[in-house]
Motif scaffolding. Structure first.
Motif, PDB file in Angstrom:
ATOM      1  N   SER A  22      -4.264   5.075  -6.379  1.00  0.00           N
ATOM      2  CA  SER A  22      -5.239   5.053  -5.289  1.00  0.00           C
ATOM      3  C   SER A  22      -5.862   3.661  -5.224  1.00  0.00           C
ATOM      4  O   SER A  22      -5.901   2.930  -6.213  1.00  0.00           O
ATOM      5  CB  SER A  22      -6.314   6.122  -5.497  1.00  0.00           C
ATOM      6  OG  SER A  22      -6.965   5.919  -6.725  1.00  0.00           O
ATOM      7  N   LEU A  23      -6.357   3.320  -4.054  1.00  0.00           N
ATOM      8  CA  LEU A  23      -6.969   2.009  -3.863  1.00  0.00           C
ATOM      9  C   LEU A  23      -8.395   2.024  -4.396  1.00  0.00           C
ATOM     10  O   LEU A  23      -9.140   2.989  -4.200  1.00  0.00           O
ATOM     11  CB  LEU A  23      -6.959   1.619  -2.389  1.00  0.00           C
ATOM     12  CG  LEU A  23      -5.586   1.534  -1.724  1.00  0.00           C
ATOM     13  CD1 LEU A  23      -5.726   1.028  -0.297  1.00  0.00           C
ATOM     14  CD2 LEU A  23      -4.619   0.672  -2.516  1.00  0.00           C
ATOM     15  N   ILE A  41       0.842  -1.200   0.000  1.00  0.00           N
ATOM     16  CA  ILE A  41       0.000   0.000   0.000  1.00  0.00           C
ATOM     17  C   ILE A  41       0.877   1.250   0.000  1.00  0.00           C
ATOM     18  O   ILE A  41       0.588   2.225  -0.697  1.00  0.00           O
ATOM     19  CB  ILE A  41      -0.970  -0.025   1.201  1.00  0.00           C
ATOM     20  CG1 ILE A  41      -1.994  -1.150   1.028  1.00  0.00           C
ATOM     21  CG2 ILE A  41      -1.659   1.328   1.374  1.00  0.00           C
ATOM     22  CD1 ILE A  41      -2.859  -1.415   2.251  1.00  0.00           C
ATOM     23  N   GLY A  42       1.970   1.208   0.754  1.00  0.00           N
ATOM     24  CA  GLY A  42       2.908   2.328   0.779  1.00  0.00           C
ATOM     25  C   GLY A  42       3.534   2.586  -0.584  1.00  0.00           C
ATOM     26  O   GLY A  42       3.598   3.733  -1.047  1.00  0.00           O
ATOM     27  N   HIS A  43       3.987   1.528  -1.262  1.00  0.00           N
ATOM     28  CA  HIS A  43       4.582   1.668  -2.603  1.00  0.00           C
ATOM     29  C   HIS A  43       3.572   2.226  -3.601  1.00  0.00           C
ATOM     30  O   HIS A  43       3.918   3.072  -4.434  1.00  0.00           O
ATOM     31  CB  HIS A  43       5.100   0.326  -3.114  1.00  0.00           C
ATOM     32  CG  HIS A  43       6.251  -0.228  -2.337  1.00  0.00           C
ATOM     33  ND1 HIS A  43       7.412   0.466  -2.087  1.00  0.00           N
ATOM     34  CD2 HIS A  43       6.423  -1.434  -1.751  1.00  0.00           C
ATOM     35  CE1 HIS A  43       8.243  -0.273  -1.388  1.00  0.00           C
ATOM     36  NE2 HIS A  43       7.654  -1.440  -1.157  1.00  0.00           N
ATOM     37  N   LEU A  44       2.332   1.739  -3.511  1.00  0.00           N
ATOM     38  CA  LEU A  44       1.292   2.217  -4.420  1.00  0.00           C
ATOM     39  C   LEU A  44       1.031   3.712  -4.209  1.00  0.00           C
ATOM     40  O   LEU A  44       0.908   4.466  -5.168  1.00  0.00           O
ATOM     41  CB  LEU A  44       0.001   1.420  -4.216  1.00  0.00           C
ATOM     42  CG  LEU A  44       0.033  -0.017  -4.715  1.00  0.00           C
ATOM     43  CD1 LEU A  44      -1.141  -0.805  -4.140  1.00  0.00           C
ATOM     44  CD2 LEU A  44       0.012  -0.058  -6.243  1.00  0.00           C
ATOM     45  N   GLY A  45       0.944   4.120  -2.945  1.00  0.00           N
ATOM     46  CA  GLY A  45       0.723   5.532  -2.635  1.00  0.00           C
ATOM     47  C   GLY A  45       1.848   6.411  -3.153  1.00  0.00           C
ATOM     48  O   GLY A  45       1.606   7.480  -3.732  1.00  0.00           O
ATOM     49  N   GLN A  46       3.091   5.963  -2.970  1.00  0.00           N
ATOM     50  CA  GLN A  46       4.241   6.731  -3.459  1.00  0.00           C
ATOM     51  C   GLN A  46       4.224   6.853  -4.978  1.00  0.00           C
ATOM     52  O   GLN A  46       4.684   7.854  -5.529  1.00  0.00           O
ATOM     53  CB  GLN A  46       5.546   6.077  -3.004  1.00  0.00           C
ATOM     54  CG  GLN A  46       5.785   6.194  -1.522  1.00  0.00           C
ATOM     55  CD  GLN A  46       6.977   5.355  -1.062  1.00  0.00           C
ATOM     56  OE1 GLN A  46       7.554   4.586  -1.824  1.00  0.00           O
ATOM     57  NE2 GLN A  46       7.318   5.503   0.211  1.00  0.00           N
TER      58      GLN A  46
END
Length: 140
Positions: free
Chosen positions: A97-98, A88-93
């Motif tokens: 978005s989820l 989730i952290g990598h996706l946010g960086q």
């Protein structure tokens, strides 16, 4: 020798390099092998495997209809991971978005409930990918 699973989805993508950025850099897959000249990559994450192939209208690919986004309507790919939080952290960086926020869910499986911490994200072409951290089982 690399062991291939008995069922491996092959996803058609519009831009292989863009998709590899998502699948490899954000989700943590590695490239088992690739054929750049064909716009193809075979990916693996601890035994979870997927193939990506870039759409090429002149390649004679197995397309039953014209593709339009979001791709993969009606399917989501569930992938077991050790922990969802780092992903989730990598996706946010990376600016993703989820599609569905992370939550703990318990599903009945015969006489037990199976728990998983899960979230859903869409890849660059719209495929739904559900990442799952196993929480164990409990009695009903």
């Amino acid at each position: 020798m690399f062991e291939r699973n008995k069922l491996v989805p092959e996803l058609m993508v519009t831009d292989l390099q863009n998709s590899l950025g998502f699948w490899v850099s954000c989700l943590g897959f590695s490239i088992a092998y690739q054929r750049p000249e064909d716009g193809f990559a075979y990916l693996d994450l601890n035994g979870a495997q997927v193939m990506l192939e870039q759409v090429d209208p002149h390649a004679g690919q197995w397309l039953t209809a014209r593709l339009s986004k979001p791709f993969g309507r009606g399917i989501n790919l569930q992938i077991d991971v050790v922990a969802v939080a780092p992903i989730i952290g990598h996706l946010g960086q990376a600016g993703f978005s989820l599609y569905r926020d992370c939550q703990d869910t318990w599903y009945r499986a015969d006489n037990v409930e199976v728990g998983q911490r899960e979230f859903i994200v869409q890849d660059p072409d719209g495929y739904l990918v559900r990442l799952v951290e196993r929480l164990g089982e409990r009695a009903i």
